[in-house]
Write an enzyme that holds these catalytic residues in place. Structure first.
Site, PDB file in Angstrom:
ATOM      1  N   PHE A  14     -10.715  18.697 -24.105  1.00 30.11           N
ATOM      2  CA  PHE A  14     -12.131  18.680 -24.478  1.00 30.11           C
ATOM      3  C   PHE A  14     -12.614  17.328 -24.964  1.00 30.11           C
ATOM      4  O   PHE A  14     -13.714  17.219 -25.480  1.00 30.11           O
ATOM      5  CB  PHE A  14     -12.399  19.744 -25.553  1.00 30.11           C
ATOM      6  CG  PHE A  14     -11.881  21.064 -25.133  1.00 30.11           C
ATOM      7  CD1 PHE A  14     -12.551  21.788 -24.160  1.00 30.11           C
ATOM      8  CD2 PHE A  14     -10.698  21.550 -25.643  1.00 30.11           C
ATOM      9  CE1 PHE A  14     -12.053  22.995 -23.717  1.00 30.11           C
ATOM     10  CE2 PHE A  14     -10.196  22.761 -25.199  1.00 30.11           C
ATOM     11  CZ  PHE A  14     -10.870  23.486 -24.230  1.00 30.11           C
ATOM     12  N   SER A  15     -11.784  16.334 -24.821  1.00 33.12           N
ATOM     13  CA  SER A  15     -12.184  15.027 -25.348  1.00 33.12           C
ATOM     14  C   SER A  15     -11.428  13.891 -24.671  1.00 33.12           C
ATOM     15  O   SER A  15     -10.369  14.099 -24.072  1.00 33.12           O
ATOM     16  CB  SER A  15     -11.904  14.977 -26.851  1.00 33.12           C
ATOM     17  OG  SER A  15     -10.514  15.130 -27.075  1.00 33.12           O
TER      18      SER A  15
ATOM     19  N   SER B 279      -9.406   6.268 -37.317  1.00 36.23           N
ATOM     20  CA  SER B 279      -8.522   5.105 -37.422  1.00 36.23           C
ATOM     21  C   SER B 279      -7.702   4.981 -36.137  1.00 36.23           C
ATOM     22  O   SER B 279      -7.294   5.974 -35.549  1.00 36.23           O
ATOM     23  CB  SER B 279      -7.619   5.182 -38.646  1.00 36.23           C
ATOM     24  OG  SER B 279      -7.218   6.493 -38.906  1.00 36.23           O
ATOM     25  N   TYR B 280      -7.515   3.741 -35.738  1.00 39.19           N
ATOM     26  CA  TYR B 280      -6.763   3.448 -34.520  1.00 39.19           C
ATOM     27  C   TYR B 280      -5.292   3.293 -34.880  1.00 39.19           C
ATOM     28  O   TYR B 280      -4.920   2.438 -35.684  1.00 39.19           O
ATOM     29  CB  TYR B 280      -7.312   2.173 -33.877  1.00 39.19           C
ATOM     30  CG  TYR B 280      -6.473   1.650 -32.733  1.00 39.19           C
ATOM     31  CD1 TYR B 280      -6.065   2.491 -31.697  1.00 39.19           C
ATOM     32  CD2 TYR B 280      -6.111   0.303 -32.675  1.00 39.19           C
ATOM     33  CE1 TYR B 280      -5.297   2.015 -30.644  1.00 39.19           C
ATOM     34  CE2 TYR B 280      -5.352  -0.189 -31.622  1.00 39.19           C
ATOM     35  CZ  TYR B 280      -4.947   0.675 -30.608  1.00 39.19           C
ATOM     36  OH  TYR B 280      -4.197   0.196 -29.578  1.00 39.19           O
ATOM     37  N   ALA B 281      -4.463   4.144 -34.307  1.00 45.48           N
ATOM     38  CA  ALA B 281      -3.016   4.063 -34.537  1.00 45.48           C
ATOM     39  C   ALA B 281      -2.423   3.220 -33.405  1.00 45.48           C
ATOM     40  O   ALA B 281      -2.232   3.702 -32.297  1.00 45.48           O
ATOM     41  CB  ALA B 281      -2.410   5.457 -34.562  1.00 45.48           C
TER      42      ALA B 281
ATOM     43  N   ASP C 255      -0.702  23.071 -34.647  1.00 49.55           N
ATOM     44  CA  ASP C 255      -0.272  22.465 -33.377  1.00 49.55           C
ATOM     45  C   ASP C 255       0.493  21.166 -33.649  1.00 49.55           C
ATOM     46  O   ASP C 255       0.305  20.164 -32.958  1.00 49.55           O
ATOM     47  CB  ASP C 255      -1.472  22.227 -32.450  1.00 49.55           C
ATOM     48  CG  ASP C 255      -1.059  22.014 -30.987  1.00 49.55           C
ATOM     49  OD1 ASP C 255       0.093  22.388 -30.632  1.00 49.55           O
ATOM     50  OD2 ASP C 255      -1.871  21.486 -30.211  1.00 49.55           O
TER      51      ASP C 255
ATOM     52  N   GLU D 278       3.438  14.643 -30.141  1.00 52.02           N
ATOM     53  CA  GLU D 278       2.226  14.025 -29.560  1.00 52.02           C
ATOM     54  C   GLU D 278       1.118  13.915 -30.602  1.00 52.02           C
ATOM     55  O   GLU D 278       0.188  13.125 -30.446  1.00 52.02           O
ATOM     56  CB  GLU D 278       1.679  14.854 -28.391  1.00 52.02           C
ATOM     57  CG  GLU D 278       2.561  14.899 -27.169  1.00 52.02           C
ATOM     58  CD  GLU D 278       3.473  16.120 -27.148  1.00 52.02           C
ATOM     59  OE1 GLU D 278       4.036  16.484 -28.215  1.00 52.02           O
ATOM     60  OE2 GLU D 278       3.631  16.700 -26.064  1.00 52.02           O
TER      61      GLU D 278
END
Ligand code: ADE
Length: 329
Positions: free
Chosen positions: A45-46, A114-116, A159, A163
């Protein structure tokens, strides 16, 4: 322009106009405030893009959801839930991907996260084959700290998997993807029975239609669809096993066969599997949720019984985030 946005939202990166910060007017951000780069993640969904804030040059991960698609697939509640959980986690300094702001245009919703930089944990396990014990210990401890915080707020992830554990620029773990989460004490609108207005019998806990990723799903979700924080402890056990062995504990050709194995807690540990890790995994991969290690710990003070397991000997849980993570090997 709004004078002030939801107090639960972290707007620290939004520009402030005016001299007096008490009268500060915060701009609502828009896609024009960012340069969108490559796709760094894709879900059903994204799509997640790497994006740069044109004002600060800071990098973010922007999750973009197409409204039409969400409505068509009847996932509105999941998106709302994700935003709600991310807002609840906005004050957490470590262990979670952070939501900086949200905005929308006619077609899409945007979550500025935030960008990991070092991506998902999974390819690190796969590339390396497995993790050594020091490395497994460190990342297990960081994930446990995250779970303590999450469960302390009454949130179940539902979940948890490699990942959904991201690694930041310094290789610290950040839990992400709260689209499947449940907030305890709130009616579960993602529950199919409540959406269908069907009677849910006399159970005190509603059955949830949600089932997480096959390999990490707990037996209780498969048998009675009732999840609790202990369902995340099951997934945690699966992740520890996977870091040590290189593969998740319950594997098979078909999803059905994986589910059968999970229901029977039918897994093997390969030769050479660290004995103390095997013991911890064995205490987490227990069919009865209330019998799992940590399941009866006081939520307010964290998973003391899990922390006390010999596997975590030498770990300082309070200082994990200040430490340099051990190199992956
Ligand atoms: N993939 C999905 N979300 C991400 C994030 N926040 N950072 C890096 N990669 C991602």
């Amino acid at each position: 322009q709004k004078q002030n946005q939801s107090h639960s939202q972290n707007n620290s990166q939004e520009p402030i106009e005016g001299q007096n910060s008490n009268q500060a007017v915060r701009h609502k951000r828009s896609p024009k405030d960012f340069i969108f780069g490559k796709v760094i993640g894709e879900g059903s969904f994204s799509t997640v893009y790497l994006a740069k804030d044109i004002h600060t040059n800071k990098e973010y991960a922007i999750k973009v959801c197409e409204k039409r698609h969400i409505i068509k697939e009847r996932k509105t509640q999941y998106v709302k839930r994700e935003k709600e959980v991310l807002n609840m986690l906005a004050n957490a300094k470590h262990y979670f991907v952070r939501l900086f702001c949200t905005f929308q245009d006619v077609e899409r919703l945007y979550f500025v996260l935030s960008y990991a930089k070092n991506g998902e944990l999974l390819p690190h396990i796969t590339k390396n084959g497995s993790f050594d014990i020091e490395c497994t210990k460190f990342y297990s401890a960081e994930i446990l700290r995250g779970l303590e915080y999450l469960h302390g707020l009454g949130i179940i992830h539902r979940d948890l998997k490699p990942e959904n554990i991201l690694l930041d620029d310094k290789m610290h773990a950040l839990i992400t993807d709260f689209g499947s989460a449940k907030i305890l004490g709130e009616p579960d609108q993602t529950d199919s029975s409540s959406q269908d207005h069907r009677e849910t019998s006399t159970r005190t806990q509603r059955r949830n239609s949600f089932v997480g990723t096959a390999q990490y799903v707990s037996p209780e979700l498969l048998s009675n669809k009732i999840s609790s924080p202990a369902s995340d402890l099951w997934a945690f056990g699966c992740i520890i096993y996977q870091m040590v062995a290189g593969l998740p504990p319950f594997r098979s050709r078909s999803e059905y066969q994986i589910f059968q194995k999970i229901l029977q807690v039918d897994y093997e540990v390969p030769d050479g599997f660290c004995e103390v890790a095997r013991n911890l995994v064995g205490l987490l991969l227990v069919r009865e949720p209330s019998q799992r290690l940590g399941a009866n710990d006081k939520q307010s003070i964290g998973y003391t019984s899990i922390r006390a397991h010999p596997f975590f000997n030498g770990i300082d849980f309070e200082k994990l985030h200040e430490q340099t993570p051990p190199p992956i090997c």
